[in-house]
Design a protein around this motif. Structure first.
Motif, PDB file in Angstrom:
ATOM      1  N   LEU A 183       0.852  -1.189   0.000  1.00 16.28           N
ATOM      2  CA  LEU A 183       0.000   0.000   0.000  1.00 16.28           C
ATOM      3  C   LEU A 183       0.888   1.239   0.000  1.00 16.28           C
ATOM      4  CD1 LEU A 183      -3.044   0.061   2.401  1.00 16.28           C
ATOM      5  CD2 LEU A 183      -3.011  -0.025  -0.068  1.00 16.28           C
ATOM      6  N   HIS A 184       0.478   2.221  -0.794  1.00 12.88           N
ATOM      7  CA  HIS A 184       1.204   3.478  -0.845  1.00 12.88           C
ATOM      8  C   HIS A 184       0.229   4.634  -0.706  1.00 12.88           C
ATOM      9  CE1 HIS A 184       5.028   1.688  -2.430  1.00 12.88           C
ATOM     10  NE2 HIS A 184       4.174   0.729  -2.705  1.00 12.88           N
ATOM     11  N   LEU A 185       0.780   5.758  -0.317  1.00 12.43           N
ATOM     12  CA  LEU A 185      -0.034   6.971  -0.173  1.00 12.43           C
ATOM     13  C   LEU A 185       0.509   8.019  -1.136  1.00 12.43           C
ATOM     14  CD1 LEU A 185      -2.130   8.732   1.347  1.00 12.43           C
ATOM     15  CD2 LEU A 185      -0.315   9.253   2.996  1.00 12.43           C
ATOM     16  N   LEU A 186      -0.417   8.671  -1.835  1.00 14.24           N
ATOM     17  CA  LEU A 186       0.008   9.690  -2.802  1.00 14.24           C
ATOM     18  C   LEU A 186       0.216  11.015  -2.083  1.00 14.24           C
ATOM     19  CD1 LEU A 186       0.573  10.109  -5.786  1.00 14.24           C
ATOM     20  CD2 LEU A 186      -1.811  10.732  -6.099  1.00 14.24           C
ATOM     21  N   LEU A 187       1.438  11.522  -2.141  1.00 12.17           N
ATOM     22  CA  LEU A 187       1.769  12.775  -1.459  1.00 12.17           C
ATOM     23  C   LEU A 187       2.302  13.791  -2.448  1.00 12.17           C
ATOM     24  CD1 LEU A 187       3.452  11.622   1.846  1.00 12.17           C
ATOM     25  CD2 LEU A 187       1.145  12.462   1.460  1.00 12.17           C
ATOM     26  N   THR A 188       2.200  15.037  -2.029  1.00  9.11           N
ATOM     27  CA  THR A 188       2.715  16.106  -2.867  1.00  9.11           C
ATOM     28  C   THR A 188       3.506  17.074  -2.006  1.00  9.11           C
ATOM     29  OG1 THR A 188       2.125  17.739  -4.543  1.00  9.11           O
ATOM     30  CG2 THR A 188       0.739  17.642  -2.597  1.00  9.11           C
ATOM     31  N   ARG A 189       4.220  17.937  -2.676  1.00  6.81           N
ATOM     32  CA  ARG A 189       4.895  19.026  -1.980  1.00  6.81           C
ATOM     33  C   ARG A 189       3.973  20.225  -1.999  1.00  6.81           C
ATOM     34  NH1 ARG A 189       9.311  17.607   1.067  1.00  6.81           N
ATOM     35  NH2 ARG A 189      10.523  16.009  -0.026  1.00  6.81           N
ATOM     36  N   ARG A 190       3.648  20.731  -0.841  1.00  8.03           N
ATOM     37  CA  ARG A 190       2.723  21.857  -0.745  1.00  8.03           C
ATOM     38  C   ARG A 190       3.240  23.020  -1.569  1.00  8.03           C
ATOM     39  NH1 ARG A 190      -1.383  24.194   2.448  1.00  8.03           N
ATOM     40  NH2 ARG A 190      -0.942  26.359   2.963  1.00  8.03           N
ATOM     41  N   PRO A 191       2.397  23.527  -2.483  1.00 11.74           N
ATOM     42  CA  PRO A 191       2.893  24.508  -3.454  1.00 11.74           C
ATOM     43  C   PRO A 191       2.905  25.948  -2.954  1.00 11.74           C
ATOM     44  CG  PRO A 191       0.628  23.935  -3.962  1.00 11.74           C
ATOM     45  CD  PRO A 191       1.012  23.126  -2.751  1.00 11.74           C
ATOM     46  N   VAL A 192       2.314  26.203  -1.799  1.00  9.63           N
ATOM     47  CA  VAL A 192       2.180  27.598  -1.354  1.00  9.63           C
ATOM     48  C   VAL A 192       2.626  27.744   0.093  1.00  9.63           C
ATOM     49  CG1 VAL A 192       0.265  28.083  -2.909  1.00  9.63           C
ATOM     50  CG2 VAL A 192      -0.206  27.223  -0.620  1.00  9.63           C
TER      51      VAL A 192
END
Lengths: 230, 230
Positions: free
Chosen positions: B28-37
């Motif tokens: 299982l994986h979790l989709l993460l992002t780098r906060r853009p603001v």
DNA sequence: ACAAAAGTGTTCACACTACACCCATGG
DNA sequence: CCATGGGTGTAGTGTGAACACTTTTGT
């Protein structure tokens, strides 16, 4: 000096609706009011109000619970957020539902008149405004789940309680009779309660022993990899 | 012509944060992002966005899920509303969390670059902004509960699936190995699946039979007072 | 003495757990 | 022919459900 990023988006009214459950005489009741404003004025409604700038969701829920029942430090749990477009026919409102369980004895009847509030038996619920019936259904499901997987029910009894009353509360929550011996066996084998010497002599001639929930025993219980279940 | 009653109350930004779980290769994986603001720019964050006037909470969640994964009609569930006063350090924001479970294979890697999005193994989650770690914990608890009390897991497989892969998904969700024979016995005794003639020959030489979930059988199952449990 | 609620054990059925070998096939 | 994953049954253990009588005491 807020970041400009936030300023481009819409803002919404946030309501908090409280499913206030009351227990007395082996029966569960729900506290309802007549909606005081249009639209749907005078229809049955949950206890609700709008969230304020200066309070968290939980604080808003506690505020409402206290306003209607004068009870504090009550176990409350969030049921969820309800955000359909036209759920509130008056304006776009996102509502967050909470439930709490209180002793009906402590509900002040003078408050009842002030807010036009009534206890309604959980088996005779009327049609309520908007999606309030759904909220109550969700709350009951959640209550049943919580109560059977975590020892939250002991929060209802501020301190001591008797096993017969505890069982009656379970039976009211699950709307089914439970076997007395099996119920007590489960509790005794989990070994989370302390038996007091005192007895409650009000509800019977013989009297029932008081018990208290022992958090230390519960901590140990968890450390041994056991899981609460009733 | 809205009732004046509503106009006296504060309005809030409402965010929707999506816990997008992906499954592949028994993991299982979790989709993460780098906060853009700002604030917290470039810190790890869930996929989120603000709710729009014209959409319900559910629609907002589907919008976000689709934007990042190009998948639609995915089983999603609301985790809850998060409303602490200073949870978002940029402004007062109430956030509603959802989770969904998708096939990692269908995640377009070109999207990954565009949004700086990454799959992170569920066992190696980093520190995330605000209360996102709590949201993920709540989501995983809810997923485990849902999956073991309702046949929602079959929504993950758009149609047919094999028992070995189904078991792997369970094992990934619960982070524990399961006994193959016991797992299959439970499924066969509930009798909710139809065995197809076709086999999946990709993951083994012998090949595993495909199955499908049969909603009619499940309806009967419920009518007989039985309850799904895995 | 009797009514009314409190308290107490045992049996049975079923569900859950642990466990090991043969099968089918592609390379 | 062998390596790889797919598929199958049974015995033992523990948990949940059904069930009836004795105890206490206020009236």
């Amino acid at each position: 000096m807020l970041p400009a990023y936030y300023s481009n988006y819409s803002r919404f009214l946030i309501a908090v609706d409280c499913i206030i459950l009351g227990f007395r005489n082996k029966e569960l009741h729900l506290l309802l009011t007549r909606r005081p404003v249009e639209p749907m004025k005078n229809e049955w409604s949950l206890m609700g109000g709008f969230m304020d700038e200066q309070e968290s969701l939980n604080e808003a829920a506690e505020k409402i619970l206290f306003g209607f029942t004068r009870q504090k430090n009550i176990y409350m749990e969030q049921v969820g957020a309800y955000g359909d477009l036209h759920r509130d026919t008056g304006d776009r409102v996102v509502s967050v539902a909470f439930f709490g369980l209180v002793k009906m004895e402590q509900f002040d009847t003078s408050l009842a008149k002030e807010y036009d509030a009534t206890w309604v038996n959980i088996n005779e619920l009327p049609h309520m405004v908007f999606d309030h019936n759904k909220m109550v259904g969700d709350a009951l499901r959640l209550l049943r789940y919580k109560v059977s997987t975590e020892p939250v029910i002991f929060n209802f009894f501020r301190e001591k309680f008797t096993l017969p009353v505890l069982q009656e509360l379970y039976e009211a929550i699950f709307q089914m009779p439970l076997d007395k011996r099996n119920f007590r066996k489960k509790l005794t084998t989990m070994d989370l309660l302390d038996k007091l010497e005192a007895k409650d002599k009000e509800s019977s001639k013989r009297g029932a022993y008081y018990y208290t929930f022992n958090p230390d025993k519960y901590a140990l219980f968890l450390k041994n990899g056991k899981r609460f279940s009733l």
